[in-house]
Design an enzyme around this catalytic site. Structure first.
Site, short mmCIF file in Angstrom:
data_model
loop_
_atom_site.label_atom_id
_atom_site.label_comp_id
_atom_site.label_asym_id
_atom_site.label_seq_id
_atom_site.Cartn_x
_atom_site.Cartn_y
_atom_site.Cartn_z
N GLN A 68 9.12 7.55 -8.54
CA GLN A 68 7.92 8.21 -9.44
C GLN A 68 6.48 7.77 -9.47
O GLN A 68 5.63 8.80 -9.87
CB GLN A 68 8.02 7.33 -10.57
CG GLN A 68 9.93 8.55 -11.27
CD GLN A 68 10.07 9.24 -10.64
OE1 GLN A 68 9.78 10.60 -11.50
NE2 GLN A 68 11.43 9.62 -10.33
N GLU A 69 5.71 5.82 -9.42
CA GLU A 69 4.71 6.27 -8.69
C GLU A 69 4.57 6.95 -7.38
O GLU A 69 2.97 7.65 -7.38
CB GLU A 69 4.60 4.45 -7.90
CG GLU A 69 5.21 3.91 -9.32
CD GLU A 69 5.09 1.95 -9.34
OE1 GLU A 69 3.15 2.34 -8.72
OE2 GLU A 69 5.17 1.55 -9.50
N LEU A 115 -10.56 -6.92 -12.32
CA LEU A 115 -12.52 -6.23 -12.14
C LEU A 115 -13.39 -6.90 -13.90
O LEU A 115 -12.55 -6.96 -14.63
CB LEU A 115 -12.26 -4.97 -11.92
CG LEU A 115 -11.85 -4.73 -10.86
CD1 LEU A 115 -11.46 -3.29 -10.89
CD2 LEU A 115 -13.03 -5.52 -9.86
N GLY A 136 0.67 -1.29 0.07
CA GLY A 136 0.27 0.21 -0.17
C GLY A 136 0.73 1.70 -0.16
O GLY A 136 0.32 2.32 0.45
N SER A 137 2.22 1.38 -0.30
CA SER A 137 3.18 2.21 -0.31
C SER A 137 2.60 3.40 -1.61
O SER A 137 2.32 4.57 -0.73
CB SER A 137 3.93 2.10 -0.68
OG SER A 137 4.49 1.92 -2.17
N ARG A 187 -16.44 -14.10 -10.34
CA ARG A 187 -15.44 -12.89 -9.78
C ARG A 187 -16.70 -11.94 -9.61
O ARG A 187 -17.10 -10.77 -9.26
CB ARG A 187 -15.11 -12.98 -11.43
CG ARG A 187 -14.09 -12.92 -11.64
CD ARG A 187 -12.67 -11.74 -12.53
NE ARG A 187 -11.77 -13.38 -12.97
CZ ARG A 187 -10.39 -13.15 -12.03
NH1 ARG A 187 -10.75 -12.03 -11.37
NH2 ARG A 187 -9.81 -13.87 -12.04
N ARG A 209 -6.71 -7.51 -8.55
CA ARG A 209 -7.51 -8.76 -9.07
C ARG A 209 -8.05 -8.31 -9.90
O ARG A 209 -8.70 -6.79 -9.93
CB ARG A 209 -9.00 -8.52 -8.24
CG ARG A 209 -8.08 -9.33 -6.68
CD ARG A 209 -7.96 -10.77 -6.97
NE ARG A 209 -9.19 -11.60 -7.27
CZ ARG A 209 -8.33 -13.05 -7.22
NH1 ARG A 209 -7.42 -13.39 -7.29
NH2 ARG A 209 -9.70 -13.78 -8.11
N LEU A 238 -7.55 -4.79 -19.61
CA LEU A 238 -6.42 -5.36 -18.26
C LEU A 238 -5.81 -3.67 -18.90
O LEU A 238 -4.72 -3.87 -20.61
CB LEU A 238 -6.38 -5.88 -18.57
CG LEU A 238 -4.79 -5.72 -17.73
CD1 LEU A 238 -5.20 -6.07 -15.27
CD2 LEU A 238 -4.62 -7.64 -16.82
N HIS A 246 0.22 1.84 -13.00
CA HIS A 246 0.46 0.71 -13.67
C HIS A 246 2.22 0.91 -13.95
O HIS A 246 2.61 2.40 -14.25
CB HIS A 246 -0.21 0.18 -15.00
CG HIS A 246 0.32 -1.18 -15.66
ND1 HIS A 246 0.68 -2.16 -14.94
CD2 HIS A 246 1.87 -1.34 -16.56
CE1 HIS A 246 0.94 -3.02 -15.59
NE2 HIS A 246 1.64 -2.63 -16.74
C1 GRF Z 1 3.19 -0.78 -8.03
O1 GRF Z 1 3.95 -1.24 -8.40
C2 GRF Z 1 1.95 -0.38 -8.28
O2 GRF Z 1 1.83 -0.16 -10.17
C3 GRF Z 1 1.62 -2.29 -9.02
O3 GRF Z 1 1.96 -2.83 -7.62
C4 GRF Z 1 2.84 -1.82 -6.91
C5 GRF Z 1 2.20 -2.08 -5.75
O4 GRF Z 1 2.70 -1.44 -4.83
N1 GRF Z 1 0.82 -2.33 -9.94
P1 GRF Z 1 2.29 -0.78 -3.53
O5 GRF Z 1 1.35 -1.17 -3.02
O6 GRF Z 1 1.21 0.79 -3.88
O7 GRF Z 1 3.69 -0.34 -2.32
#
Ligand code: GRF
Length: 198
Positions: free
Chosen positions: A174-175, A94, A13-14, A66, A92, A145, A110
């Site tokens: 970067q995310e 969807l 969950g970062s 599902r 998961r 997807l 992503h």
């Molecule tokens: C991230 O790289 C996200 O892009 C991918 O899974 C990872 C999740 O990381 N889909 P976190 O749980 O947010 O730390």
């Protein structure tokens, strides 16, 4: 009125934490619930410590059904009255029924420069392809997807000696910049493409 944001995750969950930490002050949104399909996901404990509502819906008892899983997901989600959903490492797939119900109101991050490398193992695939640039994308979620209109991207260099884990860590930094920046704009009504420079 602040937009009420539900965040779905399956792991650490970062990205969720980066989103929540940005949703203060004049930000046009606030978190209303954190949803996980994994009971011991690290992000759930973090949210609970901060008094953010959480819902855990284990997918395993649904044995691949599902539609039934999503019916329970929706039943647990709707009392929190979300205006939109952020997928943040939610592992998961969807159904089209669910994505249609949230069309234009659900976004995802992503770890690749879409449309390259949809699906899993994006970092290994970028290395195997010999790319010199990699990165991450935030996009609207549609039935296909890792598809849907692109809202923003951030790039990182691929360096000599990179392994998938080293590259993943560089992308994750970067995310954590890109997702909050896109959510802030999206919740404020701006869907124009954002290119984040590193
Ligand atoms: C991230 O790289 C996200 O892009 C991918 O899974 C990872 C999740 O990381 N889909 P976190 O749980 O947010 O730390």
């Amino acid at each position: 009125m602040k937009k009420r944001v539900a965040i779905f995750l399956s792991g650490g969950g970062s990205n969720m934490r980066a989103l929540v930490e940005d949703m203060t002050g004049d930000h046009p949104a606030r978190p209303c619930v954190i949803v996980s399909n994994v009971a011991d996901a690290g992000g759930i404990a973090w949210a609970q410590e901060r008094g953010i509502p959480t819902e855990v819906i284990d997918h395993k008892p649904f044995k691949g059904d599902r539609a039934a899983f999503e019916a329970e997901l929706t039943a647990r989600l709707m009392p929190h009255a979300p205006d939109m959903i952020c997928l943040a490492g939610f592992m998961r797939k969807l159904t089209g029924e669910f994505t249609d119900a949230w069309a234009g109101r659900m976004i995802n991050i992503h770890p690749s420069l879409l449309p390259r490398y949809k699906g899993l193992h994006t970092h290994a695939r970028a290395l195997e392809a010999g790319d010199d640039v990699h990165g991450c994308t935030v996009h609207e979620v549609t039935a296909a997807l890792d598809d849907g209109p692109l809202l923003g991207q951030a790039t990182v260099p691929i360096l000599p000696g990179d392994t998938p884990d080293v590259l993943a860590a560089r992308v994750l930094v970067q995310e954590h910049r890109l997702y909050p920046a896109v959510l802030r704009r999206f919740a404020g009504g701006d869907r124009s493409f954002l290119m984040l420079k590193s």
